[in-house]
Write an enzyme that holds these catalytic residues in place. Sequence first.
Site, PDB file in Angstrom:
ATOM      1  N   GLY A  32       0.795  -1.213   0.000  1.00 35.52           N
ATOM      2  CA  GLY A  32       0.000   0.000   0.000  1.00 35.52           C
ATOM      3  C   GLY A  32       0.828   1.264   0.000  1.00 35.52           C
ATOM      4  O   GLY A  32       0.308   2.343   0.314  1.00 35.52           O
ATOM      5  N   HIS A  87      11.079   2.057   2.457  1.00 33.48           N
ATOM      6  CA  HIS A  87      10.744   0.676   2.787  1.00 33.48           C
ATOM      7  C   HIS A  87      11.530   0.209   4.017  1.00 33.48           C
ATOM      8  O   HIS A  87      11.537  -0.984   4.331  1.00 33.48           O
ATOM      9  CB  HIS A  87      11.037  -0.253   1.603  1.00 33.48           C
ATOM     10  N   ASP A 110      -1.068 -11.787   0.929  1.00 35.74           N
ATOM     11  CA  ASP A 110      -1.447 -10.933  -0.204  1.00 35.74           C
ATOM     12  C   ASP A 110      -0.253 -10.128  -0.685  1.00 35.74           C
ATOM     13  O   ASP A 110      -0.050  -9.933  -1.890  1.00 35.74           O
ATOM     14  CB  ASP A 110      -2.579  -9.994   0.198  1.00 35.74           C
TER      15      ASP A 110
END
Length: 306
Positions: A32, A87, A110
Amino acid sequence: MRYSSPDEDSARWDGFPFREGDIIISTRSKSGTTWMQMICALLVFQDPELPAPLPELSPWLDWLIVPRDRVYAQLNRQEHRRFIKTHTPLDGIPLDPRATYIVVARHPLDMAVSLFHQGENLNRERMAQLLSEPPGTPVERSPAAPPAEASTAPDPTAPPSIRDSLLAWIDRDVAPADALDSLPGVLWHLTDAWRRRHDPNIVVVHYADLVDDLEGEMRRLAFTLAIDVPEERWPLLVEAAGFTQMRARAERLAPDPAGIMKDRNAFFRRGGSGSGRELLTDDEFAHYEKRAAELAPDDLLTWLHR
């Protein structure tokens, strides 16, 4: 703690000059990140027509593809409220009281499936060129793909199937810092953020909540970031943050300033939840849950797996 990989280095945060109001978006890959960058852009500018492509407005600071000095200069020139992509887990970047840190959590299965597809969409030769590596230098196929010996495909020379990759990803035993997009790495990142979630400048967001109640989550973030949005602007902003609209504008929104994607539209592949569970049998899913329970606290997993 320092985190590094062939194309990222958290040490690029050392000495970063924070400003009052900075927003740092700290996520694992395919969890996301771009969605949250877009939400922040819409809250900051309050207009679906952004003044520049999203990767320019919200650069990825620890990405080695773009020189550090260029990223710093780019951010220094920005006069709007800055929102920066990383990240790196929170324990690898400076936690400045002037900044707000947003961590987006996605169901790890996912995330792994999405990461597999993203790996198929990357131009590895182009990445090697940008990293100044000689042509033909092997680049890991995908952080979600298993080592060759883990593949159960009949043809050992064939790329692993997505299901085989997912099963190997679940079982991969690696130090979190050595592979942040592994299951241990993902849960390390999220556990660290979860333990800080009550800090005044830490916000933890669930990907599923963005799917289920995008407007509610955008309003919550606006409140947390002390951004006032006129009521009449909300429908337009929420629509622009939806998956359909973002995919339609992939050329300006996909995180590809260096041209390493084969197809920017493919970056916005599905935008939902449940794809990982669909690939596993009940026994395999139970095995995943057992593995996750070894790596993260129960309260985090209850929230993450709902």
